[in-house]
Design a protein around this motif. Structure first.
Motif, short mmCIF file in Angstrom:
data_model
loop_
_atom_site.label_atom_id
_atom_site.label_comp_id
_atom_site.label_asym_id
_atom_site.label_seq_id
_atom_site.Cartn_x
_atom_site.Cartn_y
_atom_site.Cartn_z
N LYS A 263 0.81 -1.21 0.00
CA LYS A 263 0.00 0.00 0.00
C LYS A 263 0.84 1.27 0.00
N GLY A 264 2.17 1.09 -0.09
CA GLY A 264 3.05 2.25 -0.15
C GLY A 264 3.49 2.79 1.18
N PHE A 265 3.24 2.07 2.28
CA PHE A 265 3.59 2.54 3.61
C PHE A 265 4.93 1.99 4.08
N ALA A 266 5.66 2.81 4.81
CA ALA A 266 6.82 2.40 5.59
C ALA A 266 6.41 2.43 7.06
N HIS A 267 6.97 1.52 7.86
CA HIS A 267 6.54 1.37 9.25
C HIS A 267 7.73 1.38 10.20
N SER A 268 7.52 1.98 11.37
CA SER A 268 8.50 1.94 12.47
C SER A 268 7.75 1.70 13.76
N MET A 269 8.32 0.86 14.63
CA MET A 269 7.66 0.59 15.91
C MET A 269 8.67 0.37 17.02
N SER A 276 3.33 -4.87 23.93
CA SER A 276 2.66 -3.71 23.32
C SER A 276 3.69 -2.90 22.54
N ALA A 277 3.24 -1.85 21.88
CA ALA A 277 4.18 -1.11 21.04
C ALA A 277 3.70 0.31 20.79
N ASP A 278 4.66 1.14 20.36
CA ASP A 278 4.38 2.44 19.76
C ASP A 278 4.69 2.31 18.27
N PHE A 279 4.07 3.15 17.44
CA PHE A 279 4.33 3.03 16.01
C PHE A 279 4.10 4.33 15.29
N ILE A 280 4.68 4.43 14.10
CA ILE A 280 4.36 5.48 13.14
C ILE A 280 4.49 4.88 11.75
N SER A 281 3.53 5.20 10.90
CA SER A 281 3.51 4.71 9.52
C SER A 281 3.31 5.89 8.59
N HIS A 282 4.09 5.92 7.50
CA HIS A 282 4.00 7.03 6.55
C HIS A 282 4.23 6.51 5.14
N ARG A 283 3.88 7.34 4.16
CA ARG A 283 4.12 7.01 2.76
C ARG A 283 5.33 7.80 2.25
N PRO A 284 6.44 7.13 1.92
CA PRO A 284 7.59 7.85 1.35
C PRO A 284 7.28 8.56 0.04
N SER A 285 6.21 8.17 -0.65
CA SER A 285 5.83 8.89 -1.86
C SER A 285 5.35 10.30 -1.52
N GLU A 286 4.91 10.54 -0.29
CA GLU A 286 4.47 11.86 0.16
C GLU A 286 5.56 12.55 0.99
N LEU A 287 6.13 11.81 1.92
CA LEU A 287 7.16 12.32 2.81
C LEU A 287 8.41 11.48 2.57
N GLY A 331 -0.86 29.21 -5.70
CA GLY A 331 -2.17 28.61 -5.50
C GLY A 331 -2.18 27.11 -5.34
N ALA A 332 -1.03 26.46 -5.43
CA ALA A 332 -0.96 24.99 -5.35
C ALA A 332 -1.02 24.51 -3.91
N ARG A 333 -1.38 23.23 -3.76
CA ARG A 333 -1.48 22.62 -2.44
C ARG A 333 -0.57 21.40 -2.34
N PHE A 334 -0.01 21.21 -1.14
CA PHE A 334 0.71 19.98 -0.78
C PHE A 334 -0.11 19.25 0.26
N THR A 335 -0.28 17.95 0.11
CA THR A 335 -1.00 17.15 1.11
C THR A 335 -0.19 15.90 1.45
N CYS A 336 -0.36 15.44 2.66
CA CYS A 336 0.24 14.18 3.10
C CYS A 336 -0.57 13.65 4.27
N ALA A 337 -0.36 12.37 4.58
CA ALA A 337 -1.07 11.75 5.70
C ALA A 337 -0.16 10.71 6.35
N TYR A 338 -0.34 10.51 7.65
CA TYR A 338 0.41 9.48 8.36
C TYR A 338 -0.38 9.06 9.59
N GLU A 339 -0.02 7.89 10.14
CA GLU A 339 -0.67 7.36 11.34
C GLU A 339 0.38 7.08 12.40
#
Length: 361
Positions: A263-269, A276-287, A331-339
């Motif tokens: 799905k294009g995500f990279a993961h760190s935990m 149990s765990a902590d985590f962050i997931s992001h898309r390198p195509s955006e960030l 007038g352009a926009r940049f968007t990204c998302a992460y969990e």
């Protein structure tokens, strides 16, 4: 249309007041002694404290009976625009005109204008999706400097009712009539746990790690720190286990080359000893860039599992020289998302297996 509530400063007093409920979510408002307005958002797994008008920081996060937030010297947020005078939030935004540690020729403040930015508007929105009821915390901050900057930053944080996985969506809009340079970094600061292990989708080959061997001017590296950096350059996997009593002073900063899943995500935990765990997931195509950041001292104890960004954190001119600056047309926009957030042992086991499978591909 989702139900929503515009926030106003008069709603925040020294007495905590319930604002709204939705499913198993509860949102209340209060004001710290420092004058900073805050929202407490509670769900079945725990709570966060969110600063709607001050950087839209998550000041604190507590889930599954433990505090996720880094340890710092600050007991509460401080009403300041100075980065180091309000240092200890669980999440803060960095950028957007520039970010990182100012280097030679840089004029921008440490990590840019966003960390402690004043938000001209803030609101709550409520809805439901496949994960259940949720609340979204959002707002707008406009950064305008004559002849130089004019852009709008809009984060949207979604918190669900049953778990500790949070989602952030970011929009930056260039309001200038010409092109702007853009830098953004998501600074999520977990608390390291002795005996925990870092697991991610980065192969343990030194070529996948870029370790910073210079520190900002306000730090004085010790001989032990210099030895640690030298060892990690040869065997970067040494940083993956937190040993009781081991100091990382002043800090460890490294760039990472992730493998991504289908799905294009990279993961760190951070996998804790109890499973149990902590985590962050992001898309390198955006960030496409970012850093892992760790400091373990008597005054600060923090783990940036990965701080995903459009660039690394060496300041405007250094990142420009690396070719890491993004540009936005008029007038352009940049968007990204992460969990990011916390996982139960069962959720952590699932993500650990997923990371292992991603590394095999």
């Amino acid at each position: 249309m989702m139900p929503w509530v515009n926030l106003n400063s008069v709603q925040f007093t020294s007495t905590e007041t319930l604002l709204s409920t939705h499913g198993n979510l509860k949102v209340s408002a209060f004001r710290y002694a420092s004058g900073v307005a805050a929202l407490r958002v509670c769900n079945k797994a725990g709570e966060i404290v969110f600063l709607p008008f001050h950087g839209q920081q998550i000041w604190d996060a507590n889930f599954y009976g433990r505090r996720l937030t880094m340890r710092s010297m600050f007991d509460e947020p401080v009403n300041t625009r100075s980065y180091l005078e309000n240092y200890g939030a669980f999440l803060l935004h960095c950028g957007a005109a520039a970010m990182g540690n100012p280097g030679l020729g840089d004029t921008h403040p440490l990590h840019g204008e966003l960390p402690n930015a004043h938000y001209q508007s803030a609101r709550l929105s409520f809805g439901e999706d496949e994960r259940g009821a949720y609340v979204e915390l959002s707002g707008q901050t406009r950064h305008t400097v004559a002849f130089t900057h004019n852009h709008l930053f809009e984060p949207v944080l979604r918190v669900h009712e049953h778990h500790a996985r949070m989602a952030l969506h970011i929009t930056v809009t260039n309001l200038k009539a010409d092109t702007m340079a853009l830098m953004y970094l998501a600074h999520v600061n977990f608390r390291p746990v002795d005996g925990a292990r870092i697991i991610d989708t980065v192969p343990d080959d030194p070529k996948n790690f870029t370790i910073r061997d210079k520190v900002p001017e306000f730090f004085t590296p010790s001989v032990a720190h210099q030895s640690l950096i030298a060892a990690l350059k040869s065997v970067p996997a040494l940083h993956r286990v937190f040993t009781t009593g081991q100091a990382i002073d002043p800090e460890l900063v490294m760039g990472l080359n992730f493998k991504i899943d289908a799905k294009g995500f990279a993961h760190s935990m951070q996998l804790l000893p109890d499973g149990s765990a902590d985590f962050i997931s992001h898309r390198p195509s955006e960030l496409a860039h970012g850093v892992r950041w760790v400091t373990r001292t008597a005054n600060q104890d923090a783990l940036g599992l990965f701080l995903p960004g459009t660039a690394e954190a060496d300041g405007y001119n250094a990142e420009k020289a690396k070719g890491h600056l993004m540009t936005l047309a008029a007038g352009a926009r940049f968007t990204c998302a992460y969990e990011f957030g916390a996982l139960t042992p069962q959720e952590a086991e699932t993500l650990q297996q997923h990371c292992a499978q991603t590394l095999k591909v």
